[in-house]
Enzyme design. Structure first.
Site, mmCIF file in Angstrom:
data_model
loop_
_atom_site.group_PDB
_atom_site.id
_atom_site.type_symbol
_atom_site.label_atom_id
_atom_site.label_comp_id
_atom_site.label_asym_id
_atom_site.label_seq_id
_atom_site.Cartn_x
_atom_site.Cartn_y
_atom_site.Cartn_z
ATOM 1 N N ARG A 1 0.825 -1.218 0.000
ATOM 2 C CA ARG A 1 0.000 0.000 0.000
ATOM 3 C C ARG A 1 0.853 1.259 0.000
ATOM 4 N NH1 ARG A 1 -4.594 1.546 4.545
ATOM 5 N NH2 ARG A 1 -2.920 1.139 6.032
ATOM 6 N N ALA B 1 -7.170 5.566 1.767
ATOM 7 C CA ALA B 1 -6.771 4.194 1.470
ATOM 8 C C ALA B 1 -7.488 3.349 2.516
ATOM 9 C CB ALA B 1 -5.264 4.045 1.608
ATOM 10 N N SER B 2 -8.365 2.470 2.063
ATOM 11 C CA SER B 2 -9.193 1.698 2.996
ATOM 12 C C SER B 2 -8.331 0.748 3.808
ATOM 13 C CB SER B 2 -10.241 0.903 2.210
ATOM 14 O OG SER B 2 -10.943 1.751 1.347
ATOM 15 N N MET B 3 -8.928 0.180 4.874
ATOM 16 C CA MET B 3 -8.214 -0.810 5.692
ATOM 17 C C MET B 3 -7.812 -1.990 4.815
ATOM 18 S SD MET B 3 -10.398 -1.291 9.155
ATOM 19 C CE MET B 3 -9.562 -2.712 9.847
ATOM 20 N N PRO B 4 -6.539 -2.388 4.847
ATOM 21 C CA PRO B 4 -6.101 -3.484 3.974
ATOM 22 C C PRO B 4 -6.909 -4.773 4.140
ATOM 23 C CG PRO B 4 -4.206 -2.327 4.839
ATOM 24 C CD PRO B 4 -5.401 -1.742 5.527
#
Ligand SMILES: C[S@@+](CC[C@H](N)C(=O)[O-])C[C@H]1O[C@@H](n2cnc3c(N)ncnc32)[C@H](O)[C@@H]1O
Length: 377
Positions: A31, A93-96
């Site tokens: 990420r 950036a969303s939670m992985p």
């Protein structure tokens, strides 16, 4: 992350477990490659956002990038650019772990064409392009600056999916038909254009909900030959909303008359994030939103009618059995809420994953257990 973790194949660059077909893509494409120097580590439980700046503290930045947390990358549609968090987070950036889970649920495999709505940092589009190929992936971002940064980060990683700047609710007819459509922004209506651009047998995966709450539930819809879509809700999630489908929160008390009637109630519906009841209340009660507020040992729930000036407020106290209710306007919003709560209790307090959605020419129809058992407002 410990030195041992760093050395172990398959975990490099991330501090959360992922298995399945997307693990290799996540390892190849950390990420961090898609993140700006200044971002905000977001705590899902407190709602607090702390700035992390790579130029000032590269170690903290690297830790945040590898952690299983959402990272806000834009506030207030870009109007706020200093280090202080703004009012509304508008890109992230969303939670992985959420990204990995959604990619698994999407069930996209090589040979398929995928449309993503909400490019954001470009990480999810990059993961898709890494596994399916550049030509298989189209992604749409409404914010020009966000789209441009994503293009740059994708190109630097050697990836070139089609990145469109525009309103994703129109889809992208030039790339249709798609086998899979994935939305990484929340919505209250599945746009008609997506249905037209989806193959029969294709899948739409989207965070869907009602204006009753800010939370969403992830729905997985499959297209039948006649174009009808249907499928289950999988689990609660919470995403930034599509720009055209955002709710402007009601202003209290200036918008509302003060002529409330007062009563008491023994009901205690379980409000709160990621709980089933607020989701169900939104299905049963049309045109309504709510806000909760804690003051010392008091919890206040406000209900607002979206189409009229109706409102209600209830003050719950931990040790007090009956709570005071204020109601005003043409609708008796708390009475409606109690009826929805009674319905949910009588149905055995079903969780979100017992519900589903059908989308056809007549609109959107939520259901409980099976499509013929519709949940009507
Ligand atoms: C949670 S972020 C997406 C995260 C992204 N998929 C990633 O991998 O970083 C949501 C994004 O949806 C975008 N968005 C909101 N409304 C949109 C719309 N109508 N069309 C396209 N993008 C939209 C926002 O600007 C924001 O960048």
């Amino acid at each position: 992350m410990t030195a041992t973790d760093q050395d172990r194949p398959g975990t490099t660059g991330r501090s959360f477990p992922v298995s399945g077909p997307w693990a290799a893509a996540m390892d190849a494409l950390p990420r961090a490659l898609f993140l700006p120097d200044l971002m905000w580590a977001h705590d899902m439980f407190t709602g607090a956002s702390e700035p992390v700046d790579r130029r000032a503290d590269p170690d903290a930045w690297g830790e945040a990038a590898a952690a299983d947390i959402p990272l806000v990358t834009q506030w207030d549609d870009g109007r706020n650019s200093d280090a202080q968090a703004g009012t509304v987070p508008t890109s992230s950036a969303s939670m992985p772990s959420i990204v990995a889970g959604m990619l698994e649920d999407l069930d996209a495999s090589p040979g398929m064409r995928v449309l993503e709505i909400g490019t954001g940092t470009g990480w999810n589009a990059g993961l898709l392009a890494h596994r399916l190929g550049d030509n298989a992936v189209t992604t749409i971002e409404v914010d020009p600056a966000v789209a441009e940064a994503a293009r740059e980060h994708l190109a630097a990683a050697g990836l070139h999916p089609t990145v469109i700047t525009g309103d994703g609710s129109a889809g992208h007819p030039a790339g249709a038909p798609y086998d899979r459509i994935i939305a990484t922004c929340g919505m209250r209506h599945i746009p008609h254009a997506w249905i037209e651009q989806l193959q029969p047998g294709g899948v739409i995966l989207a965070p869907w909900g009602t204006h009753f709450e800010n939370g969403d539930a992830l729905v997985r819809l499959t297209a039948a030959q006649d174009g009808t879509l249907a499928g289950p809700f999988l689990r609660p999630v919470e995403f930034m909303k599509m720009r055209s489908q955002r709710l402007t929160p009601p202003q209290h008390p200036v918008d509302f008359p003060g002529d409330a009637s007062v009563s008491t109630t023994a009901a205690r519906p379980p409000f709160g994030p990621w709980k089933a009841f607020p989701f169900v209340a939104g299905l049963r009660l049309a045109g309504l939103t709510h806000v909760t507020d804690r003051r010392g040992d008091e919890r206040v729930v406000w209900l607002y009618g979206l189409a009229d000036k109706s409102w209600a407020a209830v003050v719950f106290q931990d040790e007090v059995e009956r709570s005071t209710v204020w109601q005003s306007g043409p609708r008796r919003l708390w009475d409606e809420m109690e009826a929805a709560h009674d319905w949910w209790q009588a149905a055995g307090r079903p969780g979100i994953d017992r519900f589903g959605l059908t989308v056809d020419r007549d609109g959107q129809h939520p259901w409980l257990n099976s499509p013929d058992n519709r949940v009507e407002p």
